[in-house]
Design a protein around this motif. Sequence first.
Motif, PDB file in Angstrom:
ATOM      1  N   GLN A 246       0.832  -1.206   0.000  1.00  0.00           N
ATOM      2  CA  GLN A 246       0.000   0.000   0.000  1.00  0.00           C
ATOM      3  C   GLN A 246       0.867   1.257   0.000  1.00  0.00           C
ATOM      4  OE1 GLN A 246      -2.930  -0.326   3.162  1.00  0.00           O
ATOM      5  NE2 GLN A 246      -3.299  -2.476   2.689  1.00  0.00           N
ATOM      6  N   LEU A 247       1.966   1.184  -0.713  1.00  0.00           N
ATOM      7  CA  LEU A 247       2.879   2.315  -0.793  1.00  0.00           C
ATOM      8  C   LEU A 247       2.298   3.390  -1.703  1.00  0.00           C
ATOM      9  CD1 LEU A 247       6.214   0.311  -1.221  1.00  0.00           C
ATOM     10  CD2 LEU A 247       5.318   1.321   0.878  1.00  0.00           C
ATOM     11  N   THR A 248       2.235   4.609  -1.211  1.00  0.00           N
ATOM     12  CA  THR A 248       1.733   5.733  -2.017  1.00  0.00           C
ATOM     13  C   THR A 248       2.873   6.603  -2.533  1.00  0.00           C
ATOM     14  OG1 THR A 248       1.440   7.042  -0.006  1.00  0.00           O
ATOM     15  CG2 THR A 248      -0.455   5.787  -0.774  1.00  0.00           C
ATOM     16  N   ILE A 249       4.046   6.449  -1.937  1.00  0.00           N
ATOM     17  CA  ILE A 249       5.223   7.229  -2.325  1.00  0.00           C
ATOM     18  C   ILE A 249       6.377   6.276  -2.564  1.00  0.00           C
ATOM     19  CG2 ILE A 249       6.879   8.983  -1.571  1.00  0.00           C
ATOM     20  CD1 ILE A 249       4.679  10.192   0.140  1.00  0.00           C
ATOM     21  N   PHE A 250       7.128   6.545  -3.597  1.00  0.00           N
ATOM     22  CA  PHE A 250       8.339   5.761  -3.854  1.00  0.00           C
ATOM     23  C   PHE A 250       9.322   6.043  -2.715  1.00  0.00           C
ATOM     24  CE2 PHE A 250      10.919   3.662  -7.226  1.00  0.00           C
ATOM     25  CZ  PHE A 250      12.132   3.639  -6.549  1.00  0.00           C
ATOM     26  N   PRO A 251       9.630   5.037  -1.873  1.00  0.00           N
ATOM     27  CA  PRO A 251      10.520   5.281  -0.727  1.00  0.00           C
ATOM     28  C   PRO A 251      11.913   5.698  -1.189  1.00  0.00           C
ATOM     29  CG  PRO A 251       9.346   3.186  -0.515  1.00  0.00           C
ATOM     30  CD  PRO A 251       9.159   3.639  -1.922  1.00  0.00           C
ATOM     31  N   LYS A 252      12.326   6.893  -0.831  1.00  0.00           N
ATOM     32  CA  LYS A 252      13.641   7.386  -1.248  1.00  0.00           C
ATOM     33  C   LYS A 252      14.769   6.520  -0.709  1.00  0.00           C
ATOM     34  CE  LYS A 252      12.298  12.245  -1.736  1.00  0.00           C
ATOM     35  NZ  LYS A 252      12.558  13.644  -1.299  1.00  0.00           N
ATOM     36  N   VAL A 253      14.552   5.911   0.444  1.00  0.00           N
ATOM     37  CA  VAL A 253      15.617   5.109   1.062  1.00  0.00           C
ATOM     38  C   VAL A 253      16.021   3.939   0.169  1.00  0.00           C
ATOM     39  CG1 VAL A 253      15.032   5.753   3.433  1.00  0.00           C
ATOM     40  CG2 VAL A 253      13.868   3.811   2.366  1.00  0.00           C
ATOM     41  N   LEU A 254      15.140   3.520  -0.726  1.00  0.00           N
ATOM     42  CA  LEU A 254      15.482   2.422  -1.625  1.00  0.00           C
ATOM     43  C   LEU A 254      16.560   2.833  -2.620  1.00  0.00           C
ATOM     44  CD1 LEU A 254      11.923   1.018  -2.525  1.00  0.00           C
ATOM     45  CD2 LEU A 254      13.370   0.453  -0.572  1.00  0.00           C
ATOM     46  N   CYS A 255      16.675   4.110  -2.846  1.00  0.00           N
ATOM     47  CA  CYS A 255      17.610   4.606  -3.855  1.00  0.00           C
ATOM     48  C   CYS A 255      19.064   4.518  -3.403  1.00  0.00           C
ATOM     49  CB  CYS A 255      17.272   6.048  -4.219  1.00  0.00           C
ATOM     50  SG  CYS A 255      15.604   6.246  -4.891  1.00  0.00           S
ATOM     51  N   PHE A 256      19.278   4.115  -2.163  1.00  0.00           N
ATOM     52  CA  PHE A 256      20.643   4.089  -1.634  1.00  0.00           C
ATOM     53  C   PHE A 256      21.080   2.659  -1.308  1.00  0.00           C
ATOM     54  CE2 PHE A 256      18.724   8.200  -0.708  1.00  0.00           C
ATOM     55  CZ  PHE A 256      19.599   9.026  -1.401  1.00  0.00           C
ATOM     56  N   LEU A 257      20.543   1.727  -2.064  1.00  0.00           N
ATOM     57  CA  LEU A 257      20.990   0.331  -2.002  1.00  0.00           C
ATOM     58  C   LEU A 257      21.973   0.155  -3.143  1.00  0.00           C
ATOM     59  CD1 LEU A 257      17.495  -1.283  -1.373  1.00  0.00           C
ATOM     60  CD2 LEU A 257      19.326  -0.980   0.305  1.00  0.00           C
ATOM     61  N   PRO A 258      23.255   0.208  -2.881  1.00  0.00           N
ATOM     62  CA  PRO A 258      24.259   0.416  -3.938  1.00  0.00           C
ATOM     63  C   PRO A 258      24.356  -0.691  -4.976  1.00  0.00           C
ATOM     64  CG  PRO A 258      25.308  -0.192  -1.859  1.00  0.00           C
ATOM     65  CD  PRO A 258      23.870   0.055  -1.552  1.00  0.00           C
ATOM     66  N   ASN A 259      23.987  -1.907  -4.613  1.00  0.00           N
ATOM     67  CA  ASN A 259      24.164  -3.015  -5.552  1.00  0.00           C
ATOM     68  C   ASN A 259      22.843  -3.661  -5.958  1.00  0.00           C
ATOM     69  OD1 ASN A 259      27.058  -3.022  -5.804  1.00  0.00           O
ATOM     70  ND2 ASN A 259      27.104  -3.667  -3.662  1.00  0.00           N
ATOM     71  N   LEU A 260      21.758  -2.919  -5.822  1.00  0.00           N
ATOM     72  CA  LEU A 260      20.457  -3.472  -6.170  1.00  0.00           C
ATOM     73  C   LEU A 260      20.368  -3.704  -7.677  1.00  0.00           C
ATOM     74  CD1 LEU A 260      17.863  -4.220  -4.611  1.00  0.00           C
ATOM     75  CD2 LEU A 260      16.904  -2.048  -5.365  1.00  0.00           C
ATOM     76  N   LEU A 261      19.994  -4.924  -8.033  1.00  0.00           N
ATOM     77  CA  LEU A 261      19.844  -5.284  -9.440  1.00  0.00           C
ATOM     78  C   LEU A 261      18.385  -5.311  -9.880  1.00  0.00           C
ATOM     79  CD1 LEU A 261      22.349  -8.273  -9.689  1.00  0.00           C
ATOM     80  CD2 LEU A 261      22.727  -5.903 -10.364  1.00  0.00           C
ATOM     81  N   SER A 262      17.489  -5.717  -8.979  1.00  0.00           N
ATOM     82  CA  SER A 262      16.086  -5.882  -9.347  1.00  0.00           C
ATOM     83  C   SER A 262      15.195  -5.288  -8.268  1.00  0.00           C
ATOM     84  CB  SER A 262      15.758  -7.373  -9.531  1.00  0.00           C
ATOM     85  OG  SER A 262      14.390  -7.555  -9.775  1.00  0.00           O
ATOM     86  N   LEU A 263      14.248  -4.423  -8.694  1.00  0.00           N
ATOM     87  CA  LEU A 263      13.308  -3.789  -7.768  1.00  0.00           C
ATOM     88  C   LEU A 263      11.899  -3.950  -8.320  1.00  0.00           C
ATOM     89  CD1 LEU A 263      12.590  -2.044  -5.327  1.00  0.00           C
ATOM     90  CD2 LEU A 263      13.094  -0.013  -6.724  1.00  0.00           C
ATOM     91  N   ASN A 264      11.039  -4.563  -7.517  1.00  0.00           N
ATOM     92  CA  ASN A 264       9.663  -4.820  -7.924  1.00  0.00           C
ATOM     93  C   ASN A 264       8.712  -4.029  -7.033  1.00  0.00           C
ATOM     94  OD1 ASN A 264       7.140  -5.819  -8.587  1.00  0.00           O
ATOM     95  ND2 ASN A 264       7.796  -7.949  -8.694  1.00  0.00           N
ATOM     96  N   LEU A 265       7.994  -3.074  -7.634  1.00  0.00           N
ATOM     97  CA  LEU A 265       7.012  -2.258  -6.915  1.00  0.00           C
ATOM     98  C   LEU A 265       5.636  -2.358  -7.586  1.00  0.00           C
ATOM     99  CD1 LEU A 265       9.268   0.834  -6.233  1.00  0.00           C
ATOM    100  CD2 LEU A 265       8.221  -0.585  -4.484  1.00  0.00           C
TER     101      LEU A 265
END
Length: 860
Positions: A291-310
């Motif tokens: 039930q996320l209404t805002i893209f969490p900015k904290v996700l943007c600082f995962l340095p080696n993230l390859l796959s993000l599913n929202l």
Amino acid sequence: MSDDEDRSSDIEDTSTKFRKGSRSESVEEPEFIKERSSSLNEVSHDQKRKSFNQTYETYFMKDTLEPTFSSESNRDEDKRKKIHFTEIGPMDASPVPEPETFPVSLLETTEEIEDLPYDEKVEKVSPQVSEESEERVVSESDLFTVSLEAHGLQEFPKDILKVKYVKYLFLNKNQIRSFQGADTADLLGLEILSLQENELTSLPSEIQLLHNLRILNVSHNQISSVPKEISELGNITQLLLNNNCVKNFPFSGLENLKKLEVLNLGKNNLGHIDTLPTLKTLCVLNLEYNQLTIFPKVLCFLPNLLSLNLNGNLIGSLPKEIRELKQLEKLTMDHNKLTFLAVEIFQLFKIKELRLADNKLEVISCKIENFRELRILILDKNFLKDLPEKITNCRMLEYLSLSDNQLAELPKNIQKLKNLRKLHVNRNNMMKITDMISHLNNLHSLEFSGNMILYVPIEIKNCRKITKVGLDNNRIEFFPVGLCALESLYYLSFNGNLISEIPVDISFSKQLLHFELSENKLLVFSEYLCSLTHLNYLDLGKNLIKIIPPSVSNMMSLRVLILSCNKFETFPTELCALEYLQALDISENQLQKIPSEIHNLKRIQKLNLSSNQFMYFPIELCQLQSLEELYMSQANGRKLTRLPEELSNMTHLKILDISYNAIKEIPRNIGELRTLVSFNAANNQISYLPPSFLSLKDLQQLNLKGNNLIDLPSGIYNLSSLKEINFDDNPLLRPPMEICKGKQLYTITRYLQKADERDDKILEKILKIVASNINETNFELLYQKLYLASSETSTYTSKSTGPLKERAYQTFVKWKTENNLSLTAAALRDQLVRTLKMIGAYDIMDKITALTLYTRAIKF
């Protein structure tokens, strides 16, 4: 046509057109990621990237279409509902092998196994061994593995953990509600713990003691909270909590998870994510359907993230900080509220897969050309009116899906996309297909259904690798001869066009397996079609065809044939030569009888003859012992008045639909159809169910809506497999309609049991009233009218000695006992009352009437 089906699944999926109703859209299951190293050692980030890249290579190395792509959410509604058949068995995919109990290896990406259920994935990633060493490896792994899947466990197992050293514990698909009873000391050596599909509501704080745990799978439970102690699992690489009820997750305490590579929190109730430590090893993060209404900015600082599913959230925009996801290769945000894309997203230069279907996007920036590594771009269900020309600079693009937008044309330089394999532009405003498509030499799948296209350019013949073409619901008048040069084409769909002739060159492809031409203007079943000797599936419904050519016998590979809504007045005997045919739909025609030659269809399983003009039920059908589904609903045809006793010869019948007829009786031997699963006799004139009906132990769906049923048999409880029932619109008295409206068999059964007890007590009182008040003359008459003279009750004739009251009562008891098996207590009561009226015993009738009025006011 679906976007994510490979060649074999296409053929399997065609049979779903023989299913009642529309097919619901399935949601892709969350991913389960596993390490490729059998020793379960940590893999470097470069190795992960290499594997992630290799995954894309495997997508497009295949000659057929890949099953991992997300399907378009909509099909043409008419195609969904057209036939009343279920899946065709022999065309099903090959069976899935049994899962092994090897230790699970870890794979860095989920692409090649994401559609498999968990246990099949365990097998898929098990260590590969040679034949000579296989037995040894299985034996050794068994020393450390316990698999108790679907064992009906309600408690965490204890004893088995005390007799062997366990590293890998699989307890999926049980009813375990807690860890209560588990000895922590027995779990300390666990490296994999899987409790998927149980009834867990929480995790214990003692979970922190499992220091060796690398994979924890508690997905598909009812967990609402996660203890902060989860952060003490320092060796954990995969944490799978998807499909639960989690509202709050201890993100702030995850800094100790130095090895975490996969975190799956999809399908929970998360409303926001405020803090998240910099998890340097995290590669895959799944937050879909929260039930996320805002893209969490904290996700943007995962340095080696390859796959993000929202997927499936309520996110309306992207933060500027998204540019920090320098390593991101896959971003999926289908089913959100995005109205525009922040320009910073185009700084994700390593992106390979971008899914943004079902949003509110009106424009795509020309900076999309920065995505030089982009392989998959899904933009279905948006408000796009055009695409930037610079999208053609995404030279690595292999799959482009633009369905359900407002596009009038494609970029002029579309030919630059030399690697494009799948181009789907369904349901837009396209007037034509550009000639430049001829330069897309790697194209495998082309879909332009639901547009306003008038013709297909001849240049399409240069696309030699095309295997699938979908052009439904356009305005095409002439069959595109350019397609006749495509030797690899196996799936072709032209439903809802204006085609009136089949060209001689249709014999183009020996590979064509699936061909749809329903709702066109065909006047004849062309002999040229008969040259397609490898065809499995042919749909010619909703045309103007009257006859079938004898050469149809050449089509020996044909398994499914649809000829509904044509102009047939007699059943085409030529079809009886198709001895391998499994499904035939010839509904909505003017057929009056069936030829005896139909018995040659020895493999027929599904037959739809609904809405024709049969004067009587075609008894010739009863020869088809292989038949599993028969549809004779006559909503738009001549009504049948009876069913033959020979119907019981169809011993493999599972589905029988005789709705919308004028049938008054169900055959007495209906119970011999032991395999019957679904019986639809809605809107007939049936007044009762024969006793043998209660022998249908496998019956799951029963529809008797709109008949003349007054009462239901008490033995209906014997139909223990019933899941769906419908007795609406019947003059039911027993049980009354208000009991049946809930459509619950248990409620109906309980009522009937109580009613039987009540009726039996009332009958007993009536017998005593009659015995106490009857005279010798009336007793003799009653004795004769009830046909007691031929029975054993002759012992109690009026000539016997003893008081009349006693003799009469014993006679009635004997009469009741002899008839109990064939008649209910209520039926016996009615029979006795009618007989008393016939002999004129009105004084006794008055007493019975008084008793009846009294019993309505009391409960027995």
